[in-house]
Design an enzyme around this catalytic site. Structure first.
Site, mmCIF file in Angstrom:
data_model
loop_
_atom_site.group_PDB
_atom_site.id
_atom_site.type_symbol
_atom_site.label_atom_id
_atom_site.label_comp_id
_atom_site.label_asym_id
_atom_site.label_seq_id
_atom_site.Cartn_x
_atom_site.Cartn_y
_atom_site.Cartn_z
ATOM 1 N N CYS A 151 12.781 -2.276 -2.723
ATOM 2 C CA CYS A 151 12.006 -1.514 -1.746
ATOM 3 C C CYS A 151 10.513 -1.818 -1.847
ATOM 4 C CB CYS A 151 12.229 -0.021 -1.922
ATOM 5 S SG CYS A 151 13.963 0.412 -1.864
ATOM 6 N N ASP B 223 8.531 -0.883 -4.265
ATOM 7 C CA ASP B 223 7.792 0.137 -5.021
ATOM 8 C C ASP B 223 8.594 0.584 -6.235
ATOM 9 O OD1 ASP B 223 5.535 0.892 -3.183
ATOM 10 O OD2 ASP B 223 7.200 1.432 -1.864
ATOM 11 N N CYS C 18 4.457 6.420 -0.359
ATOM 12 C CA CYS C 18 3.850 6.193 -1.674
ATOM 13 C C CYS C 18 3.554 7.520 -2.370
ATOM 14 C CB CYS C 18 2.546 5.401 -1.539
ATOM 15 S SG CYS C 18 2.743 3.778 -0.782
#
Lengths: 417, 158
Positions: B66, B68, B136
């Site tokens: 992904c 992250d 995030c």
């Protein structure tokens, strides 16, 4: 403004920012602008005006440019249709051939790493009842010609496969494909946008029936392109996709962009003149960049074949570092990333995924596009910058730390949302 | 008449057109807030705590595919329930790095209950994250919860 320069030898070490994204677009060569300038100012005639000198001089300029464009790919002037750019050229070739040769069959062959202009044109035709085979690529980014051979059927009308890829610079075996198509009486279109002017390409020797070219990838202006359409052995016909005043022998109506066309002609002539020398120079710069990065960093990989590749392209993954964060650290250098974060769709590059790369490696990729105006000092600056930023980010990377400790990342149970 | 001559005289010989001080990196232009840039350049509390220590809770969230992965670690004083130290490492974009860096700053010195009150929207606000970067901040909140959950599990609180 950067430093004021008097002569070539007075180049400063580096002026920032550095543009190294020449597969996206290229700066206009000053010599091209110079050639265009009269047609933006005093010579503003319509090339279709047949009854006064303004029209004649415009038409003459377009004819001269047509020769220059044809010359670059080994065609003749009458085989060049000017368009608004490569997207239009691809659409005109694919849809125009499909429409014209509908009675011959209902099958088209292309491959998965084509530009969206080709893929989406094919998708449109699928909605109209055409069958399209999307050939896979091998790990090096090239199609397997044997696979193409097996895909060809009696009902195959067109094969459209690019000469060079825009992301990874990988060259397809155009001549082999062309020969195979010619032997079977299948038409062959190639998206030559990245290849034309960067490597030897000859529509006769490569058995190409139609080829798309763009001016702004070879230091010409944006908004102008061309489609080569073979006129003999075989004579290829296309159905116009834009109707109107019957310009370009009826195949593409619309007043000609004279200044743009003149610029494209000049850009093609310059590219042809400098092709070999410039190719060697760019290859040297590219290899220098690659060597530096590989010497200083671990876990780097080149995406796509190094052997069959455009001289100015380098696409590398800096594993365990995310591409957008890498770009952020190099904000005085313009390059591209295959990271999802840099795309509108939040999906990593479909080209890199087609090579079999995992999403994580695709997320870590950077495309360096070297061009005519990049100097060695810039390569050194960029290499040093990448090394510095990758090291900084790996200090922050839990993945890099885990790998150092011997953890197999593929065995970790990730808590993805 | 040569209309172009005057313009060409000042034309740089080898760095044309793009030398306008503006820079476009990648396919889309991205603007980062000053705070994101600051955390990216000077990340706070980067590092690793001993994940086998009873005092330490580790949260590992996200996935490499992904783009992250955040690892947030806390050292908690069992008596006071205060997070005495927080460390992070993040694989991800600048906003992901900034979100986790900020998270360590915010939770250090707080009790775990207090730390659990931090919401991703607080991070969005502090860092001025655009809509495409909200995930995030969500990941940073998840990392805090995961680290605290791990510590609690180790210390028999769950």
């Amino acid at each position: 403004m950067g430093a004021v320069l008097s002569k070539d030898e007075a180049r400063p070490a580096v002026a920032l920012p550095i543009y190294m994204d020449n597969q996206a677009t290229t700066p206009l060569d000053p010599r091209v602008l110079e050639a265009m300038m009269p047609y933006l100012t005093t010579k503003y005639g319509n090339a279709a005006s047949r009854n006064h000198s303004f029209g004649w001089e415009a038409e003459q300029a377009v004819d001269a440019a047509r020769e220059q464009v044809a010359g670059l790919i080994g065609g003749t002037a009458k085989e060049i249709i000017f368009t608004s750019g490569a997207t239009e050229s691809d659409n005109l070739a694919i849809k125009g051939i499909a429409e014209m040769y509908r009675e011959r069959g209902d099958h088209i062959v292309t491959q998965v790493t084509e530009h969206k202009a080709v893929l989406d044109a094919c998708k449109r035709l699928e909605k109209q009842g055409w069958r399209v085979t999307y050939l896979p690529v091998q790990a090096d980014g090239r199609i397997d010609p044997g696979e193409l051979e097996r895909a060809l059927e009696a009902k195959t009308v067109l094969v459209t496969i690019m000469a060079a890829n825009n992301e990874i610079g990988v060259l397809q075996p155009v001549r082999e494909i062309g020969r195979m198509c010619r032997e079977r009486g299948v038409l062959f279109h190639t998206d030559a946008v990245q290849a034309a002017g960067k490597m030897a390409l000859n529509v006769s020797e490569d058995f190409v029936d139609a080829a798309s070219i763009s001016a702004h990838k070879i230091y010409g202006p944006k908004g102008v392109g061309a489609l080569y359409v073979r006129r003999r052995n075989p004579r290829v016909q296309i159905a116009a996709q834009i109707d109107g005043g019957g310009h370009e022998r009826g195949m593409r109506s619309g007043t000609l962009n004279v200044a743009g066309i003149v610029g494209m002609g000049k850009a093609c002539a310059l590219a042809q003149e400098e092709l070999e020398r410039e190719g060697r120079r760019l290859e040297g710069l590219r290899d220098r960049l690659k060597a530096r990065l590989e010497a200083e960093l671990d876990y780097v990989r080149v995406n796509g074949s190094m052997e069959h590749r455009l001289p100015g392209n380098l696409n590398m993954s800096f594993v365990y570092v995310e591409g957008e964060s890498l770009l952020m650290g190099m904000n005085d250098v313009a390059v591209s990333s295959g990271s999802a974060c840099t795309s509108a769709t939040l999906e990593p590059s479909y080209v890199l995924k087609a090579l079999g790369l995992g999403d994580d490696v695709a997320h870590s990729s950077i495309r360096f596009g070297l061009g005519r105006f990049n100097a060695e000092a810039e390569v050194d600056y960029v290499a040093a910058k990448v090394i510095e930023v990758v090291r900084h980010l790996r200090e922050l990377s839990p993945l890099y730390e885990m790998v150092q400790e011997g953890v197999d990342l593929s065995k970790v149970e990730w808590q993805a949302k | 008449m040569r209309a172009g001559a005057a313009g060409l005289a000042v034309w740089p010989r080898w760095r044309p057109v793009h030398d306008n001080g503006e820079l476009k990196s990648g396919e889309t232009t991205m603007a980062y807030s000053e705070k994101v840039v600051d955390h990216y350049n000077n990340p706070r509390n980067v590092g690793t705590l001993d994940k086998n220590s009873a005092e330490v809770g580790t949260g590992l969230v996200g996935a490499p595919e992904c783009g992250d992965v955040m690892r947030l670690q806390i050292r908690v004083n069992a008596e006071t329930q205060v997070i005495e130290e927080a460390k992070f490492k993040t694989f991800g974009c600048g906003s992901a790095i900034a979100s986790s860096s900020l998270a360590t700053e915010w939770i250090q010195g707080r009790t775990i209950d207090d730390a659990l009150s931090i919401k991703n929207t607080d991070i969005v606000k502090e860092l001025s994250l655009p809509p495409v970067k909200i995930h995030c901040s969500v990941l940073a909140e998840d990392a805090i919860r995961a680290a605290i959950g791990d510590w609690r599990k180790k210390n028999g609180a769950e």
